[in-house]
Design a protein around this motif. Structure first.
Motif, PDB file in Angstrom:
ATOM      1  N   ARG A  81     -23.499  34.400  61.784  1.00  7.64           N
ATOM      2  CA  ARG A  81     -24.173  35.329  60.908  1.00  7.64           C
ATOM      3  C   ARG A  81     -24.399  34.786  59.450  1.00  7.64           C
ATOM      4  N   VAL A  82     -23.436  34.071  59.111  1.00 11.85           N
ATOM      5  CA  VAL A  82     -23.492  33.333  57.594  1.00 11.85           C
ATOM      6  C   VAL A  82     -24.693  32.348  57.640  1.00 11.85           C
ATOM      7  N   ILE A  83     -24.621  31.628  58.743  1.00 17.36           N
ATOM      8  CA  ILE A  83     -25.940  30.481  58.997  1.00 17.36           C
ATOM      9  C   ILE A  83     -27.100  31.047  58.799  1.00 17.36           C
ATOM     10  N   THR A  84     -27.495  32.242  59.716  1.00 19.38           N
ATOM     11  CA  THR A  84     -28.619  32.940  59.795  1.00 19.38           C
ATOM     12  C   THR A  84     -29.124  33.367  58.461  1.00 19.38           C
ATOM     13  N   PHE A  85     -28.059  34.231  57.873  1.00 19.86           N
ATOM     14  CA  PHE A  85     -28.565  34.728  56.539  1.00 19.86           C
ATOM     15  C   PHE A  85     -29.110  33.770  55.489  1.00 19.86           C
ATOM     16  N   ILE A  86     -28.332  32.592  55.422  1.00 14.08           N
ATOM     17  CA  ILE A  86     -28.714  31.543  54.439  1.00 14.08           C
ATOM     18  C   ILE A  86     -30.078  31.013  54.840  1.00 14.08           C
ATOM     19  N   GLN A  87     -30.333  30.966  56.083  1.00 13.66           N
ATOM     20  CA  GLN A  87     -31.710  30.445  56.794  1.00 13.66           C
ATOM     21  C   GLN A  87     -32.626  31.492  56.220  1.00 13.66           C
ATOM     22  N   LYS A  88     -32.662  32.622  56.040  1.00 16.96           N
ATOM     23  CA  LYS A  88     -33.498  33.577  55.780  1.00 16.96           C
ATOM     24  C   LYS A  88     -33.309  33.981  54.598  1.00 16.96           C
ATOM     25  N   ASN A  89     -32.371  33.569  53.599  1.00 12.62           N
ATOM     26  CA  ASN A  89     -32.162  33.781  52.294  1.00 12.62           C
ATOM     27  C   ASN A  89     -31.778  32.834  51.371  1.00 12.62           C
ATOM     28  N   SER A  90     -32.314  31.615  51.662  1.00 10.79           N
ATOM     29  CA  SER A  90     -32.030  30.309  50.915  1.00 10.79           C
ATOM     30  C   SER A  90     -31.809  30.587  49.594  1.00 10.79           C
TER      31      SER A  90
ATOM     32  N   LEU B 281     -15.296  35.387  60.752  1.00 10.42           N
ATOM     33  CA  LEU B 281     -15.560  34.188  61.805  1.00 10.42           C
ATOM     34  C   LEU B 281     -15.107  34.789  62.971  1.00 10.42           C
ATOM     35  N   ASN B 282     -13.924  35.543  63.152  1.00  5.89           N
ATOM     36  CA  ASN B 282     -13.349  36.262  64.186  1.00  5.89           C
ATOM     37  C   ASN B 282     -13.555  37.802  64.199  1.00  5.89           C
ATOM     38  N   LEU B 283     -14.649  38.220  63.314  1.00  7.80           N
ATOM     39  CA  LEU B 283     -14.876  39.688  63.130  1.00  7.80           C
ATOM     40  C   LEU B 283     -15.991  40.242  63.687  1.00  7.80           C
ATOM     41  N   LYS B 284     -15.701  41.209  65.005  1.00  2.24           N
ATOM     42  CA  LYS B 284     -16.872  41.865  65.634  1.00  2.24           C
ATOM     43  C   LYS B 284     -17.834  42.712  64.394  1.00  2.24           C
ATOM     44  N   ASP B 285     -16.852  43.533  63.708  1.00  2.00           N
ATOM     45  CA  ASP B 285     -17.756  44.426  62.799  1.00  2.00           C
ATOM     46  C   ASP B 285     -17.188  44.102  61.278  1.00  2.00           C
TER      47      ASP B 285
ATOM     48  N   GLN C 109     -14.814  47.065  53.250  1.00  2.00           N
ATOM     49  CA  GLN C 109     -13.898  46.478  52.827  1.00  2.00           C
ATOM     50  C   GLN C 109     -13.989  45.065  52.872  1.00  2.00           C
ATOM     51  N   HIS C 110     -14.536  44.446  53.790  1.00  2.00           N
ATOM     52  CA  HIS C 110     -14.809  43.064  53.758  1.00  2.00           C
ATOM     53  C   HIS C 110     -15.943  42.546  52.762  1.00  2.00           C
ATOM     54  N   ILE C 111     -17.178  43.471  52.711  1.00  2.00           N
ATOM     55  CA  ILE C 111     -18.026  43.208  51.738  1.00  2.00           C
ATOM     56  C   ILE C 111     -17.402  43.229  50.442  1.00  2.00           C
ATOM     57  N   LYS C 112     -16.684  44.104  50.037  1.00  2.00           N
ATOM     58  CA  LYS C 112     -15.867  43.906  48.660  1.00  2.00           C
ATOM     59  C   LYS C 112     -15.168  42.719  48.425  1.00  2.00           C
ATOM     60  N   ALA C 113     -14.521  42.344  49.529  1.00  2.00           N
ATOM     61  CA  ALA C 113     -13.692  41.283  49.426  1.00  2.00           C
ATOM     62  C   ALA C 113     -14.820  39.705  49.284  1.00  2.00           C
ATOM     63  N   ILE C 114     -16.050  39.864  49.962  1.00  2.00           N
ATOM     64  CA  ILE C 114     -17.002  39.026  49.974  1.00  2.00           C
ATOM     65  C   ILE C 114     -17.639  38.849  48.439  1.00  2.00           C
ATOM     66  N   ALA C 115     -17.747  40.059  47.641  1.00  2.00           N
ATOM     67  CA  ALA C 115     -18.583  40.253  46.478  1.00  2.00           C
ATOM     68  C   ALA C 115     -17.666  39.388  45.655  1.00  2.00           C
ATOM     69  N   GLY C 116     -16.449  39.356  45.864  1.00  2.00           N
ATOM     70  CA  GLY C 116     -15.349  38.644  45.003  1.00  2.00           C
ATOM     71  C   GLY C 116     -15.705  36.900  45.050  1.00  2.00           C
TER      72      GLY C 116
ATOM     73  N   THR D  56     -28.313  40.957  67.185  1.00  2.00           N
ATOM     74  CA  THR D  56     -27.319  40.382  67.765  1.00  2.00           C
ATOM     75  C   THR D  56     -27.665  39.314  68.789  1.00  2.00           C
ATOM     76  N   VAL D  57     -28.333  38.311  68.633  1.00  2.00           N
ATOM     77  CA  VAL D  57     -28.672  37.080  69.498  1.00  2.00           C
ATOM     78  C   VAL D  57     -28.287  35.938  69.062  1.00  2.00           C
ATOM     79  N   THR D  58     -27.512  35.477  69.527  1.00  2.00           N
ATOM     80  CA  THR D  58     -26.811  34.251  69.154  1.00  2.00           C
ATOM     81  C   THR D  58     -27.128  32.956  69.782  1.00  2.00           C
ATOM     82  N   PRO D  59     -27.243  31.756  69.456  1.00  2.00           N
ATOM     83  CA  PRO D  59     -27.686  30.549  70.156  1.00  2.00           C
ATOM     84  C   PRO D  59     -26.930  30.278  71.408  1.00  2.00           C
TER      85      PRO D  59
END
Length: 306
Positions: free
Chosen positions: A120-129, A162-166, A170-177, A196-199
């Protein structure tokens, strides 16, 4: 290295000559074989360290010791007003050939797949370089500390999700930091709309249910999926067992035929273009094992309408 002693070694008395000599530091080569000495972040070194490096770069000599014949010295620096750096003496700069490297987004994406970052991180950066590196600061920007995204930060984000399905608020708050509020909010919006289609699903688990999910993807999503599928296969192929290799080849044939039969000709063209031009030697060799994919590739290369 933070002290000249780390570079040139510590002084001691030679009992035979009565003279002071420097003991070799731990990193000094002990065998008389050429080495490549890499000096990272050279322009962050203290002036007294840079002074000692001058003789090393010019004469390959340090505190009376000479590097093995044919050794090479390579250095890397970060330039820019946003870094706390030391101005390099022109005499030191003149000892180097200077080349500027600007990493491309594709370089980071390929590395991220090799490092097995969250898809998800890789795809996000691909679309939002634009969120991969921090924005350029202007002279009018305030001096207060503001968190902005960078390449190391996205690795830490991957470690969290990495190991989170959802991914929760709260995770977004941590990511904002880690990457800043703007990047975190964009990442959340991306996650909310993510198909959610992964390679690995395409390569290892191509089913009718997956086809239904593929049908919901936009043209842009399919193009991004192409890149992910090829990069993922290229990096993981070496880990496949014999049965997995056979299954993966069959599933990739299904994926290529899906693109062809569903009239996604632009996406199919992108698939073969990426395959031909990308750093994908492993997957190109793998596709030779498939007569179907190979024939389609030959037709595409020859400009024959599929």
């Amino acid at each position: 290295m933070s002290d000249p002693g780390d570079l040139i070694g510590l002084p001691h008395k030679n009992v035979e000559t009565g003279h002071t000599e420097f003991m070799p530091p731990f990193w000094w080569p002990t065998e008389n074989k050429p080495v490549v000495l890499f000096l990272d972040e050279l322009n962050r070194a203290r002036p007294e360290l840079l002074q000692a490096i001058q003789d090393l770069t010019l004469n390959r000599t340090l505190a009376g010791r000479k590097l093995p014949e044919d050794s090479r010295i390579v250095s890397a620096v970060n330039a820019g007003d946003e870094y706390q750096i030391t101005d390099l003496d022109p005499a030191l700069v003149s000892r180097f050939n200077i080349y500027e490297f600007v990493p491309e987004i594709e370089d980071w994406i390929a590395w991220a797949h090799r490092a097995k970052l969250d898809e998800r991180v890789i795809t996000f950066i691909q679309k939002n370089s634009n969120y991969l590196d921090p924005p350029q600061r202007s002279e009018t920007d305030d001096e207060h500390i503001e968190k902005t995204p960078d390449r190391r930060a996205w690795v830490r984000v991957s470690d969290i999700v990495l190991n989170l399905k959802d991914i929760t608020p709260q995770h977004i708050k941590a990511i904002a930091g880690i990457v800043g509020v703007n990047a975190a909010m964009s990442f959340r919006k991306f996650i909310d709309t993510l198909q959610t289609v992964t390679p690995d699903q395409v390569v290892l688990h191509f089913t009718k249910k997956l086809v239904t999910q593929l049908n919901k993807l936009s043209l842009q999503d399919l193009v991004h999926l192409n890149q992910q599928v090829l990069l993922w296969t290229n990096e993981h192929l070496k880990d496949f067992k014999k049965g997995q290799r056979t299954k993966a080849l069959q599933n990739l044939e299904k994926y290529v035929h899906y693109l062809k039969d569903s009239d996604h000709r632009e996406v199919l063209a992108d698939f073969f273009n990426t395959l031909q031009t990308g750093d994908l030697d492993n997957v190109r060799s793998f596709f030779v094992e498939s007569k179907e994919i190979y024939n389609l590739l030959i037709k595409f290369a020859d400009g024959i309408k599929l």
